[in-house]
Design an enzyme around this catalytic site. Structure first.
Site, PDB file in Angstrom:
ATOM      1  N   LYS A  73       0.919  -1.216   0.041  1.00  0.00           N
ATOM      2  CA  LYS A  73      -0.104   0.095  -0.186  1.00  0.00           C
ATOM      3  C   LYS A  73       0.823   1.098  -0.019  1.00  0.00           C
ATOM      4  O   LYS A  73       0.618   2.192  -0.860  1.00  0.00           O
ATOM      5  CB  LYS A  73      -0.949  -0.139   1.240  1.00  0.00           C
ATOM      6  N   GLU A 100      10.697  -4.630   4.580  1.00  0.00           N
ATOM      7  CA  GLU A 100      10.718  -6.081   4.035  1.00  0.00           C
ATOM      8  C   GLU A 100      10.362  -6.147   2.850  1.00  0.00           C
ATOM      9  O   GLU A 100      10.974  -6.712   1.980  1.00  0.00           O
ATOM     10  CB  GLU A 100       9.660  -6.955   4.916  1.00  0.00           C
ATOM     11  N   GLY A 121      -5.014  -2.126   4.929  1.00  0.00           N
ATOM     12  CA  GLY A 121      -4.098  -3.046   4.403  1.00  0.00           C
ATOM     13  C   GLY A 121      -4.751  -4.489   4.753  1.00  0.00           C
ATOM     14  O   GLY A 121      -4.920  -5.522   3.818  1.00  0.00           O
ATOM     15  N   ARG A 122      -5.142  -4.556   5.831  1.00  0.00           N
ATOM     16  CA  ARG A 122      -5.640  -5.978   6.389  1.00  0.00           C
ATOM     17  C   ARG A 122      -7.216  -6.341   5.792  1.00  0.00           C
ATOM     18  O   ARG A 122      -7.822  -7.195   6.043  1.00  0.00           O
ATOM     19  CB  ARG A 122      -5.745  -6.032   7.791  1.00  0.00           C
ATOM     20  N   GLU A 157      -4.628  -6.697  14.668  1.00  0.00           N
ATOM     21  CA  GLU A 157      -4.204  -5.455  14.221  1.00  0.00           C
ATOM     22  C   GLU A 157      -5.458  -4.451  14.509  1.00  0.00           C
ATOM     23  O   GLU A 157      -5.112  -3.186  14.635  1.00  0.00           O
ATOM     24  CB  GLU A 157      -3.692  -5.373  13.035  1.00  0.00           C
ATOM     25  N   HIS A 212      -4.876 -33.301  17.106  1.00  0.00           N
ATOM     26  CA  HIS A 212      -3.522 -33.927  17.562  1.00  0.00           C
ATOM     27  C   HIS A 212      -2.618 -33.061  18.024  1.00  0.00           C
ATOM     28  O   HIS A 212      -1.499 -33.847  18.104  1.00  0.00           O
ATOM     29  CB  HIS A 212      -3.135 -35.246  16.296  1.00  0.00           C
ATOM     30  N   LYS A 216       9.250  -0.652  14.286  1.00  0.00           N
ATOM     31  CA  LYS A 216       9.642  -0.196  13.047  1.00  0.00           C
ATOM     32  C   LYS A 216      10.905   0.867  13.068  1.00  0.00           C
ATOM     33  O   LYS A 216      11.940   1.020  12.609  1.00  0.00           O
ATOM     34  CB  LYS A 216       8.845   0.513  12.160  1.00  0.00           C
TER      35      LYS A 216
HETATM   36  O1  F6P Z   1       2.968  -2.963  10.037  1.00  0.00           O
HETATM   37  C1  F6P Z   1       1.847  -3.153   9.715  1.00  0.00           C
HETATM   38  C2  F6P Z   1       1.364  -2.872   8.479  1.00  0.00           C
HETATM   39  O2  F6P Z   1       1.179  -1.624   7.965  1.00  0.00           O
HETATM   40  C3  F6P Z   1      -0.034  -3.706   7.834  1.00  0.00           C
HETATM   41  O3  F6P Z   1      -1.128  -2.903   8.598  1.00  0.00           O
HETATM   42  C4  F6P Z   1      -0.046  -3.786   6.577  1.00  0.00           C
HETATM   43  O4  F6P Z   1      -0.713  -4.675   6.164  1.00  0.00           O
HETATM   44  C5  F6P Z   1       1.424  -4.190   6.283  1.00  0.00           C
HETATM   45  O5  F6P Z   1       2.372  -3.318   7.435  1.00  0.00           O
HETATM   46  C6  F6P Z   1       2.008  -3.960   5.176  1.00  0.00           C
HETATM   47  O6  F6P Z   1       1.997  -2.417   4.600  1.00  0.00           O
HETATM   48  P1  F6P Z   1       2.362  -2.087   2.993  1.00  0.00           P
HETATM   49  O7  F6P Z   1       1.104  -2.636   2.217  1.00  0.00           O
HETATM   50  O8  F6P Z   1       2.077  -0.733   3.039  1.00  0.00           O
HETATM   51  O9  F6P Z   1       3.619  -2.602   2.615  1.00  0.00           O
END
Ligand code: F6P
Length: 543
Positions: free
Chosen positions: A210, A216, A271-272, A357, A388, A508
């Site tokens: 987003k 990452e 995002g979620r 979240e 199990h 972060k």
């Molecule tokens: O760190 C949490 C978050 O902001 C989530 O809410 C989101 O889904 C994820 O990181 C990834 O964010 P982006 O889509 O901006 O890379």
């Protein structure tokens, strides 16, 4: 911030639930069923292809009626309309919350900042469909002229879990000639393992973020670009092998992706909650635009149900209120989602982010510390594997863990008696959890007296059962929207903001500082606490 309202725990309706729950805590499900034998047929709701049996909960009609009064007192009805109509209910980020617009199949105008958002949504859906068709039928060629066979989605959190969950859930509908993989972790192991057997000439990367700034994702995207250039040797290859899904055009262009290969979405999609946006692109490529639209239809049907059904017949409201009942009045700390379908193996992981979240907050909407419990720990694994592993604790442990069981009448893989065996376990578990096995029943089997205490099952462990005919794109959509709106319902009852996530920021920021220290050429003066200092120093010395 809005004017502070009466704290939830001081509401008359809250206290009424509390008083009633005190009485109900001593009532066993065995007794509830004995005094109300028809509840198994009556305490059910059915909509959008989902049948919910909530009879195996420690609730009576009165409990539910008091919980619904609480929902009314918290103004849930108005809040639902506010969300659906694009009001900026995500106050701390000054944003509307409109994942429901993404699947608004009625196409009614939805206005944000004076503009109807539907034309843009429809345009992106069209762009996704056209691109997906080209990849699926091989007209989208890689740089060397070969068709794409492998799709690798690079994203994390909401830009990973939704499409990953849904690609697995709808595998039966997918084009098996295509390989769809997901890379999320900044641990290079995942990128290396997910790409080691792929031919770059046949691989398409979808960089999904987003913000397009997530550490990452951008680290993995840069490694993917290097991997591609190492094989194809020409920067022009990036245009044929990389597309982006983002709200941030400037960063996408800065990364070197042609904006023509960008699929946009908007800041009012959390995002979620973004699976129905362009974040669903890997899913659409896998299952095709028609099946993707079926999923949107399922979501939309549940959205409509949430918006219009009276609370006593409203599935998300019922699930939400039952969750509040255990979370706030029975001291339950967690909630399990247990799908009896291997295709739903990532469903609980997906809603772990969705729920935790969203509702892992500890100040109310006026910024005051809450004096009540908010979101539970959400977790789960598919059955029968879980039986199990952790069901021992569900049956005989000291913790109360309300569980949602999700199962289907028909399997996509009807092999011998597998499905009947699976479903026999599904039904048996909720029965065992509710009714247990008394000391008398154990003794009647002639059990050694010394063993008796160990063989007793106390029972009285609450469950919801969701039973659908078949796991289809439509059913999956309905299930997704059901849990999304359950989370919404609970957020309103708890008077918290469910659509921001400030709690992820601190880690972060600190990681950025530590990274500089790890990469400093000579030992930096560390100014953390003694534990963090010693750990960093040890890592630097031994890596
Ligand atoms: O760190 C949490 C978050 O902001 C989530 O809410 C989101 O889904 C994820 O990181 C990834 O964010 P982006 O889509 O901006 O890379």
């Amino acid at each position: 911030m809005p004017t502070p309202s009466i704290p939830r725990c001081e509401l008359h309706a809250w206290r009424a639930v509390e008083a009633h729950a005190r009485e109900m805590r001593h009532v066993h499900l065995r007794d509830i069923f004995r005094s109300d034998p028809a509840r198994g047929q009556r305490m059910t709701q059915e909509t959008c292809g989902l049948y919910l049996d909530y009879s195996k909960n420690n609730v009576t009609g009165e409990s539910l009626s008091r919980l619904r009064d609480l929902a009314e007192a918290c103004d849930l009805r108005t809040s639902i309309q506010d969300m659906l109509n694009g009001r900026k209910i995500n106050v701390t980020e000054n944003r509307a919350v409109l994942h429901t617009a993404l699947r608004n199949r009625s196409n009614r105008p939805i206005i944000v900042d004076g503009r109807d958002v539907m034309p843009e949504i429809n345009a992106v859906l069209e762009q996704m469909a056209s691109f997906s068709r080209q990849v699926r039928d091989g007209t989208w060629k890689g740089f060397t002229g070969r068709p794409i066979r492998n799709i690798v989605n690079i994203g994390i959190g909401g830009s990973d879990l939704g499409p990953m969950m849904a690609c697995e859930a709808l595998k039966a509908y997918s084009d098996r000639r295509l390989t769809v993989r997901f890379v999320s972790n900044v641990d290079a192991t995942q990128f290396v393992e997910q790409t080691r057997d792929l031919d770059p000439a046949e691989t398409l990367f979808i960089v999904a973020s987003k913000t397009f700034t997530t550490q990452e994702t951008m680290t993995n995207a840069r490694s993917a670009r290097a991997w591609m250039l190492d094989a194809l040797k020409d920067p022009a290859s990036v245009a044929r092998h990389f597309v982006a899904v983002s709200t941030n055009t400037a960063e996408v262009v800065g990364f070197g992706i042609d904006p023509a290969n960008m699929f946009g979405f908007w800041d009012w999609v959390g995002g979620r909650y973004s699976l129905c946006s362009a974040i669903g692109l890997p899913l659409m490529i896998a299952i095709g635009p028609e099946s993707f639209v079926q999923m949107l239809e399922g979501c939309h049907a549940m959205d409509q149900h949430f918006a219009t059904a009276p609370f006593e017949l409203n599935l998300p409201v019922t699930l939400g209120l039952i969750g509040v009942w255990y979370n706030n009045f029975f001291d339950a700390q967690s909630q399990a989602i247990l799908p009896y379908d291997q295709y739903l193996s990532r469903f609980a992981a997906y809603f772990q982010q969705g729920d935790m979240e969203s509702n892992g907050k500890s100040v109310d909407r006026a910024g005051r510390p809450v004096r009540w419990q908010t979101g539970p720990v959400l977790w789960g694994e598919p059955g029968t594997n879980g039986q199990h592993a952790f069901y021992q604790l569900l049956h005989q442990g000291t913790k109360l863990i309300p569980c949602d069981f999700i199962g289907f009448c028909r399997s996509h893989n009807p092999l011998d008696s597998h499905h009947d065996i699976l479903m026999a376990n599904f039904f048996a578990q909720t029965e065992a959890l509710a009714f247990g096995k008394t000391a008398q029943a154990v003794a009647a089997e002639g059990t050694d007296q010394a063993l008796l205490p160990f063989l007793v099952f106390e029972g009285n462990r609450p469950t919801n059962t969701l039973l659908a005919d078949e796991l289809t794109p439509y059913t999956l959509g309905a299930l997704i929207a059901l849990y999304e709106h359950k989370i919404f319902t609970q957020g309103i009852i708890w008077d918290i903001y469910s659509f921001d996530q400030w709690g992820v920021q601190l880690g972060k920021v600190l990681a950025g500082r530590v990274l500089q220290e790890l990469q400093a050429p000579s030992s930096p003066a560390l100014q953390h606490d003694s534990s963090t200092n010693a750990l960093i120093a040890r890592y630097r010395a031994r890596r």
